[in-house]
Design an enzyme around this catalytic site. Structure first.
Site, mmCIF file in Angstrom:
data_model
loop_
_atom_site.group_PDB
_atom_site.id
_atom_site.type_symbol
_atom_site.label_atom_id
_atom_site.label_comp_id
_atom_site.label_asym_id
_atom_site.label_seq_id
_atom_site.Cartn_x
_atom_site.Cartn_y
_atom_site.Cartn_z
ATOM 1 N N HIS A 1 -2.888 9.258 -9.649
ATOM 2 C CA HIS A 1 -1.518 8.834 -9.908
ATOM 3 C C HIS A 1 -1.051 9.209 -11.311
ATOM 4 O O HIS A 1 -1.822 9.185 -12.270
ATOM 5 C CB HIS A 1 -1.390 7.310 -9.764
ATOM 6 C CG HIS A 1 -0.073 6.799 -10.250
ATOM 7 N ND1 HIS A 1 1.085 6.898 -9.526
ATOM 8 C CD2 HIS A 1 0.268 6.215 -11.430
ATOM 9 C CE1 HIS A 1 2.086 6.392 -10.221
ATOM 10 N NE2 HIS A 1 1.612 5.964 -11.380
ATOM 11 N N HIS B 1 9.119 -1.361 -7.544
ATOM 12 C CA HIS B 1 8.167 -2.296 -8.154
ATOM 13 C C HIS B 1 8.838 -3.165 -9.217
ATOM 14 O O HIS B 1 9.902 -2.838 -9.733
ATOM 15 C CB HIS B 1 7.004 -1.519 -8.782
ATOM 16 C CG HIS B 1 6.131 -0.839 -7.782
ATOM 17 N ND1 HIS B 1 4.899 -1.328 -7.405
ATOM 18 C CD2 HIS B 1 6.309 0.293 -7.063
ATOM 19 C CE1 HIS B 1 4.348 -0.529 -6.511
ATOM 20 N NE2 HIS B 1 5.182 0.478 -6.288
ATOM 21 N N HIS C 1 0.474 5.232 -2.252
ATOM 22 C CA HIS C 1 1.482 6.251 -2.512
ATOM 23 C C HIS C 1 1.290 7.452 -1.588
ATOM 24 O O HIS C 1 0.164 7.785 -1.195
ATOM 25 C CB HIS C 1 1.396 6.731 -3.963
ATOM 26 C CG HIS C 1 1.819 5.698 -4.952
ATOM 27 N ND1 HIS C 1 1.761 5.894 -6.307
ATOM 28 C CD2 HIS C 1 2.316 4.435 -4.788
ATOM 29 C CE1 HIS C 1 2.197 4.826 -6.945
ATOM 30 N NE2 HIS C 1 2.535 3.921 -6.034
ATOM 31 N N HIS D 1 8.566 4.568 -5.854
ATOM 32 C CA HIS D 1 7.615 5.537 -5.302
ATOM 33 C C HIS D 1 7.831 5.726 -3.809
ATOM 34 O O HIS D 1 8.323 4.821 -3.126
ATOM 35 C CB HIS D 1 6.157 5.079 -5.500
ATOM 36 C CG HIS D 1 5.788 4.739 -6.903
ATOM 37 N ND1 HIS D 1 5.287 3.496 -7.260
ATOM 38 C CD2 HIS D 1 5.846 5.467 -8.044
ATOM 39 C CE1 HIS D 1 5.026 3.485 -8.563
ATOM 40 N NE2 HIS D 1 5.365 4.666 -9.057
ATOM 41 N N HIS E 1 0.520 12.054 -7.622
ATOM 42 C CA HIS E 1 0.818 11.851 -6.216
ATOM 43 C C HIS E 1 2.164 12.503 -5.892
ATOM 44 O O HIS E 1 3.055 12.533 -6.733
ATOM 45 C CB HIS E 1 0.944 10.346 -5.900
ATOM 46 C CG HIS E 1 -0.295 9.564 -6.152
ATOM 47 N ND1 HIS E 1 -0.268 8.207 -6.409
ATOM 48 C CD2 HIS E 1 -1.609 9.936 -6.180
ATOM 49 C CE1 HIS E 1 -1.510 7.768 -6.577
ATOM 50 N NE2 HIS E 1 -2.333 8.796 -6.453
ATOM 51 N N ARG F 1 5.294 -5.137 -5.489
ATOM 52 C CA ARG F 1 6.286 -4.409 -4.699
ATOM 53 C C ARG F 1 7.397 -5.408 -4.342
ATOM 54 O O ARG F 1 7.154 -6.372 -3.625
ATOM 55 C CB ARG F 1 5.639 -3.838 -3.440
ATOM 56 C CG ARG F 1 4.441 -2.946 -3.747
ATOM 57 C CD ARG F 1 3.740 -2.477 -2.472
ATOM 58 N NE ARG F 1 2.563 -1.685 -2.780
ATOM 59 C CZ ARG F 1 1.862 -0.990 -1.875
ATOM 60 N NH1 ARG F 1 2.220 -1.006 -0.590
ATOM 61 N NH2 ARG F 1 0.808 -0.283 -2.248
ATOM 62 N N ASP G 1 4.996 10.073 -6.531
ATOM 63 C CA ASP G 1 5.286 9.595 -7.887
ATOM 64 C C ASP G 1 6.643 10.102 -8.367
ATOM 65 O O ASP G 1 6.998 11.265 -8.155
ATOM 66 C CB ASP G 1 4.205 10.067 -8.859
ATOM 67 C CG ASP G 1 2.859 9.399 -8.617
ATOM 68 O OD1 ASP G 1 2.817 8.405 -7.866
ATOM 69 O OD2 ASP G 1 1.851 9.889 -9.169
ATOM 70 N N HIS H 1 5.767 5.803 -0.414
ATOM 71 C CA HIS H 1 4.476 5.350 0.105
ATOM 72 C C HIS H 1 4.223 5.958 1.480
ATOM 73 O O HIS H 1 5.164 6.386 2.167
ATOM 74 C CB HIS H 1 4.440 3.821 0.160
ATOM 75 C CG HIS H 1 4.336 3.181 -1.193
ATOM 76 N ND1 HIS H 1 3.269 2.396 -1.577
ATOM 77 C CD2 HIS H 1 5.167 3.229 -2.269
ATOM 78 C CE1 HIS H 1 3.448 1.981 -2.814
ATOM 79 N NE2 HIS H 1 4.603 2.471 -3.260
#
Length: 213
Positions: free
Chosen positions: A132, A185, A124, A106, A141, A202, A144, A108
């Protein structure tokens, strides 16, 4: 005065004077103006083409970024090349050292990757304030994206397209507010659960900023 060989020497002013003096026929005056106009037009087109080429090279240089991805110990986990395309951005993943299987990735909102948990990267990237998940009716998002898969050796080479962000100057730019971060992730994103798709910890991070080294 003879008129032979006047083309290299006559200017529009001298042509004009010669015409009124009866030395140059009107059709030759018209032909001279047409030739002069054509020459000016060609030079203008050439200058515009050169300007467009220089501008295009400048845009291309500023419309790509390479993100160095590292884990919590600072170990190199590969890189991701991001470039602008007509529909958003394209990511070229060249990663290694991950556990085999699917992983979420993702964008962030903060240009920070402080170990050990990378929480400094923030939530995000979500300039539109949506929920999300690419499969969430209230989403998604801007940060995403689809999952990627690491092979049995932990390597991953893949191409992902994100149509919700840019490398420009708008509020969807990955450079907005000082930049963003790219986070990997531990698990796959389920594409629907708010706020992060049950993607787990993460485990790797890379800063996206114009002054990032």
């Amino acid at each position: 005065m003879p008129v032979g060989g006047f083309w290299p020497r006559l200017t529009p002013l001298s042509l004009n004077s010669a015409w009124f003096a009866g030395q140059v026929p009107a059709w030759r005056w018209t032909r001279a103006l047409s030739a002069l106009s054509l020459l000016i037009m060609r030079k203008t087109i050439l200058l515009l083409s050169l300007f467009s080429l220089v501008s295009a090279k400048g845009m291309a240089k500023g419309s790509a970024a390479t993100v160095a991805v590292k884990d919590a110990t600072g170990k190199d986990m590969g890189s991701v090349k991001i470039k602008s395309i007509a529909t958003g951005v394209e990511l070229k993943l060249n990663l290694h050292g991950f556990t085999p299987g699917e992983h979420a990735i993702h964008f962030h909102q903060n240009a920070k990757c402080d170990a050990p948990d990378f929480k400094s990267a923030g939530p995000h990237f979500n300039p539109d304030g949506k929920k999300h998940g690419l499969e969430n009716p209230e989403g998604c998002h801007a940060g995403d994206m689809l999952n990627f898969t690491a092979d049995d050796k932990g390597n991953a080479k893949a191409t992902i397209v994100n149509k919700s962000v840019s490398l420009g100057t708008d509020d969807h730019s990955l450079y907005s507010n000082g930049g963003t971060a790219l986070v990997v992730h531990a698990k796959a994103d389920d594409m629907k659960t708010d706020p992060a798709g049950n993607a787990g910890d993460r485990i790797a991070c890379g800063v996206i900023a114009k002054d990032a080294k």
